[in-house]
Write a protein that holds these residues in place. Structure first.
Motif, short mmCIF file in Angstrom:
data_model
loop_
_atom_site.label_atom_id
_atom_site.label_comp_id
_atom_site.label_asym_id
_atom_site.label_seq_id
_atom_site.Cartn_x
_atom_site.Cartn_y
_atom_site.Cartn_z
N ALA A 1 40.93 40.90 50.39
CA ALA A 1 40.60 42.15 49.70
C ALA A 1 41.76 43.14 49.81
O ALA A 1 42.11 43.79 48.82
N LYS A 2 42.35 43.21 50.99
CA LYS A 2 43.47 44.15 51.18
C LYS A 2 44.65 43.78 50.29
O LYS A 2 45.32 44.65 49.72
N GLU A 3 44.93 42.47 50.21
CA GLU A 3 46.04 42.02 49.35
C GLU A 3 45.74 42.38 47.90
O GLU A 3 46.62 42.80 47.16
N GLU A 4 44.50 42.18 47.51
CA GLU A 4 44.14 42.47 46.13
C GLU A 4 44.22 43.96 45.82
O GLU A 4 44.65 44.36 44.75
N ILE A 5 43.82 44.75 46.78
CA ILE A 5 43.91 46.21 46.58
C ILE A 5 45.38 46.61 46.42
O ILE A 5 45.71 47.45 45.59
N ASP A 6 46.25 45.98 47.23
CA ASP A 6 47.67 46.27 47.12
C ASP A 6 48.20 45.97 45.71
O ASP A 6 49.03 46.71 45.18
N MET A 7 47.71 44.89 45.12
CA MET A 7 48.15 44.54 43.77
C MET A 7 47.55 45.50 42.75
O MET A 7 48.22 45.94 41.82
N MET A 8 46.31 45.81 42.93
CA MET A 8 45.60 46.72 42.02
C MET A 8 46.31 48.05 41.83
O MET A 8 46.30 48.62 40.76
N LYS A 9 46.90 48.53 42.93
CA LYS A 9 47.52 49.85 42.95
C LYS A 9 48.43 50.13 41.76
O LYS A 9 48.59 51.26 41.33
N LYS A 10 49.12 49.05 41.31
CA LYS A 10 50.12 49.24 40.26
C LYS A 10 49.51 49.24 38.86
O LYS A 10 50.22 49.38 37.88
N TYR A 11 48.23 49.00 38.78
CA TYR A 11 47.59 48.85 37.48
C TYR A 11 46.88 50.14 37.06
O TYR A 11 46.59 51.01 37.89
N ASP A 12 46.61 50.25 35.76
CA ASP A 12 45.89 51.41 35.25
C ASP A 12 44.38 51.22 35.33
O ASP A 12 43.64 52.17 35.57
N TYR A 13 43.96 50.01 35.07
CA TYR A 13 42.53 49.72 35.02
C TYR A 13 42.20 48.48 35.83
O TYR A 13 43.03 47.59 35.97
N VAL A 14 40.99 48.45 36.32
CA VAL A 14 40.48 47.28 37.02
C VAL A 14 39.21 46.84 36.28
O VAL A 14 38.27 47.62 36.13
N VAL A 15 39.22 45.61 35.79
CA VAL A 15 38.06 45.08 35.07
C VAL A 15 37.47 43.93 35.88
O VAL A 15 38.17 42.98 36.21
N GLU A 16 36.22 44.07 36.18
CA GLU A 16 35.54 43.03 36.94
C GLU A 16 35.17 41.89 35.99
O GLU A 16 34.57 42.12 34.95
N ASN A 17 35.59 40.68 36.34
CA ASN A 17 35.23 39.53 35.51
C ASN A 17 33.95 38.88 36.04
O ASN A 17 33.92 37.72 36.42
N ASP A 18 32.89 39.66 36.02
CA ASP A 18 31.60 39.14 36.49
C ASP A 18 30.99 38.22 35.43
O ASP A 18 30.34 37.23 35.74
N GLU A 19 31.29 38.56 34.17
CA GLU A 19 30.76 37.78 33.05
C GLU A 19 31.77 37.95 31.92
O GLU A 19 32.21 39.07 31.65
N VAL A 20 32.16 36.83 31.27
CA VAL A 20 33.28 36.87 30.32
C VAL A 20 33.05 37.93 29.23
O VAL A 20 33.93 38.75 28.96
N GLN A 21 31.87 37.93 28.61
CA GLN A 21 31.65 38.87 27.51
C GLN A 21 31.70 40.32 27.99
O GLN A 21 32.21 41.19 27.29
#
Lengths: 204, 204
Positions: free
Chosen positions: A153-173
């Motif tokens: 989770a920490k690694e992912e948060i580190d990557m997220m930081k550089k992005y504008d949006y975070v989209v959860e891929n819980d369901e493709v549609q």
């Protein structure tokens, strides 16, 4: 008056998150979004069309592109080069069309260095959502499992930081709908529109 | 873990732009968005319910609210006070629900001073779009008409500056769809989500 530029949309996220699936589903909806075409040195397969599936290049041509800084990002994979020609992306945007680039995290960050005005979307793996659920729920996991999840989770948060949006891929549609909403919203961003109107007024 | 806060959405724009119409159309779609309830000193009309249509207050009560800085913004109109109670807005957001505030430009800017984390949407009159079309098209207007339009456009751009988004009200349903997309996109903003995940990880 200058036409409003299109958006560069960079869809990225950790390996296995489902970038390709989401991108294909988006493509099937026939939005106005264009898709970036990669350059490669691998041979065309049956039915593949130059300029549609890939820009097919010789090794020399590809290395010439590298020398000329003509690729937004590139990688070598199983003896072949793959890369994103900057010209195609820029041309599409300048013509006022949106273009989407589906790419892994390292490549996305390279794109951001060259084209920071892009819209960077981090596709979030359901496992992080899962993690949230588990932590929110009753704690029945061992400390080891929890620690491992926390590291990820920490690694992912580190990557997220550089992005504008975070989209959860819980369901493709659902993920596709969120991406479409982001594109619509980005076209309504004041800073994009106000420049257009300023130009309009300053014409006088 | 703290629940994600709801969004304060402020829908504003020049008089006559169609804020009320767009807001009603949005309301009819039964989204999860809540609507701000104003306080007023005017008497309830038949069928109006306290806490639903308005919070009905005596003059003394309203002035007490003013004294306690309990209103996000307020105005006096035809001998009666109207205002937006900050408590109701904050409570809705803190409970994790989105709330929309339909308000004129001066009021919206006051709201921004108190709650800058809001999502400020400027509903753009079709006349500005019209203006664009005319300027882009062949110039057949007199210099006077053009100058007048330019003055209006400049004033509108000045107001726009303070907003996050500009939504063209060319067609009510199109404007409603854009607002819904903005709300979806804002929920995907990395800075909103990353805080949530940071908390999650720091729990350990």
């Amino acid at each position: 008056m200058k036409k409003e530029k299109g958006l560069l949309i960079v869809l990225s996220g950790p390996a296995g998150v489902g970038k390709g699936t989401v991108c294909s589903a988006l493509r099937q909806e026939n939005t106005d979004i264009q898709y970036s075409v990669s350059a490669t040195t691998r041979a065309p397969r049956e039915g593949e069309v130059d300029g549609v599936n890939y820009f097919f290049k010789s090794r020399d041509e590809f290395e010439e592109m590298l020398k000329n800084d003509a690729l937004l990002e590139w990688a070598e994979y199983v003896g072949n080069y793959y890369g994103t020609p900057i010209d195609y992306v820029k041309k599409t945007i300048d013509e006022g069309n949106d273009i989407i680039l589906e790419i892994e995290v390292q490549g996305a960050l390279k794109v951001k260095e060259r084209l920071p005005e892009g819209v960077f979307i981090f596709l979030m793996p359901p496992s992080l959502a899962e993690l949230r659920k588990r932590i929110e729920g009753r704690g029945t996991e061992t400390a080891d499992v929890i620690n491992k999840r926390m590291t990820v989770a920490k690694e992912e948060i580190d990557m997220m930081k550089k992005y504008d949006y975070v989209v959860e891929n819980d369901e493709v549609q659902a993920a596709v709908n969120r991406i479409k909403a982001i594109v619509t919203a980005e076209h309504c961003k004041r800073e994009r529109l106000i420049e257009k109107y300023k130009q309009l007024v300053e014409v006088e």
